[in-house]
Design an enzyme around this catalytic site. Structure first.
Site, PDB file in Angstrom:
ATOM      1  N   SER A  49       0.823  -1.205   0.000  1.00 13.32           N
ATOM      2  CA  SER A  49       0.000   0.000   0.000  1.00 13.32           C
ATOM      3  C   SER A  49       0.861   1.260   0.000  1.00 13.32           C
ATOM      4  CB  SER A  49      -0.902   0.022   1.240  1.00 13.32           C
ATOM      5  OG  SER A  49      -1.761  -1.097   1.253  1.00 13.32           O
ATOM      6  N   TYR A 194     -11.071   2.759  -5.866  1.00 14.94           N
ATOM      7  CA  TYR A 194      -9.943   2.132  -5.176  1.00 14.94           C
ATOM      8  C   TYR A 194     -10.345   0.749  -4.661  1.00 14.94           C
ATOM      9  CZ  TYR A 194      -5.537   1.690  -2.698  1.00 14.94           C
ATOM     10  OH  TYR A 194      -4.304   1.258  -2.300  1.00 14.94           O
ATOM     11  N   GLU A 198      -9.512  -2.814  -6.643  1.00 13.14           N
ATOM     12  CA  GLU A 198      -8.609  -3.816  -6.062  1.00 13.14           C
ATOM     13  C   GLU A 198      -9.292  -5.149  -5.805  1.00 13.14           C
ATOM     14  OE1 GLU A 198      -5.276  -4.014  -2.487  1.00 13.14           O
ATOM     15  OE2 GLU A 198      -6.896  -2.543  -2.364  1.00 13.14           O
ATOM     16  N   ILE A 224     -13.659  -6.514   4.976  1.00 16.66           N
ATOM     17  CA  ILE A 224     -14.784  -7.155   4.294  1.00 16.66           C
ATOM     18  C   ILE A 224     -14.605  -8.670   4.167  1.00 16.66           C
ATOM     19  CG2 ILE A 224     -13.907  -7.042   1.907  1.00 16.66           C
ATOM     20  CD1 ILE A 224     -16.662  -6.052   1.062  1.00 16.66           C
TER      21      ILE A 224
END
Length: 255
Positions: A49, A194, A198, A224
């Site tokens: 990231s 975003y 992804e 999630i």
């Protein structure tokens, strides 16, 4: 039930300031199925990231060396410039400045990663950006499925918005006091461009990269993830897709 703020849900990444060795890293699967896929050791996709202090040169070097010794093949996933810039525009940075800062950050990450890629290794890695697969048929199908679920399923939309809040909160935390700084609104652009960009790699890297099985490697669970593994949505994680959470032991490197 008390609602936790994104700052509570997305705890800061541990500070990897001290030297890190590959032997200090270990991985745990998100589920029993993930453990099985990890143990197959066929392919790892390492998520990195931007704007995250976790990914220091020491940590990235140890992570790639560890992965190369534990998987037959590895690839490294970073966002493209436009996607990374959304983490900045969502916190009030102008679009032009966000693109400039995102490009600088991704170039910095490339300068760390590329010298570590061993071209002669059997596990030869590719450095992949989100946008590299925008025209990939399998990727486009997964992206469309995720978009439809976001548009039509409130629980999925809420979960994606929470992940977007996490990404925004991580950026806000770096420059402000979390307890007194509300998150910028609206967050929809960051979510759609975003998180949903992804998520195909989270659902089915094997079909996108044409490998038999794959483990997505990151230093914490996706918020999630539990809902996806528990089949709460109409989209599902492929049976050959694993997720591994890497941790750093308290072992001190030997000098």
């Amino acid at each position: 039930m008390q609602t936790r703020s994104p700052f509570e849900m997305c705890a800061p990444s541990p500070d990897p300031a001290s030297p890190i060795l590959p032997s200090m890293l270990s991985v745990k699967g998100h589920s029993h199925r993930c453990e099985r896929i990890i143990n197959m050791k066929e392919h790892a996709l390492i998520g990195i990231s931007p704007f995250n202090p976790q990914f220091s040169p020491s940590y990235v070097s140890a992570l790639l060396a560890w992965a190369e010794s534990n998987f037959k093949k590895i690839d490294i996933l970073i966002p493209d410039v436009e996607s990374a810039a959304l983490l900045l525009t969502s916190t009030g940075t102008s679009a032009q400045k966000a693109i400039r800062k995102a490009r600088k950050e991704l170039n910095r990450q490339r300068r760390v990663i590329e010298p570590l890629i061993d071209k002669d290794s059997p596990a030869t890695a590719q450095l992949i950006e989100f946008s590299d697969h925008f025209e990939n048929t399998a990727y486009k199908k997964l992206r469309k499925m995720a978009q439809n679920e976001y548009d039509e399923h409130e629980e999925f939309r809420t979960a994606c918005d929470a992940m977007s809040d996490c990404a925004i909160a991580s950026r806000v935390r770096a420059t402000t006091t979390p307890s007194t700084s509300p998150l910028p609104k609206p967050r929809g652009v960051a979510t759609e461009n975003y998180i949903l960009t992804e998520i195909p790699f989270y659902l089915n890297t094997p079909v996108i990269l044409d490998v038999r099985s794959s483990t997505l490697i990151y230093h914490r669970k996706w918020p999630i993830g539990d809902q996806l593994f528990n089949n709460r949505f109409r989209i599902a994680i492929d049976r050959n897709q694993g997720h591994g959470i890497v941790s750093i032991s308290n072992q001190k490197p030997k000098i």
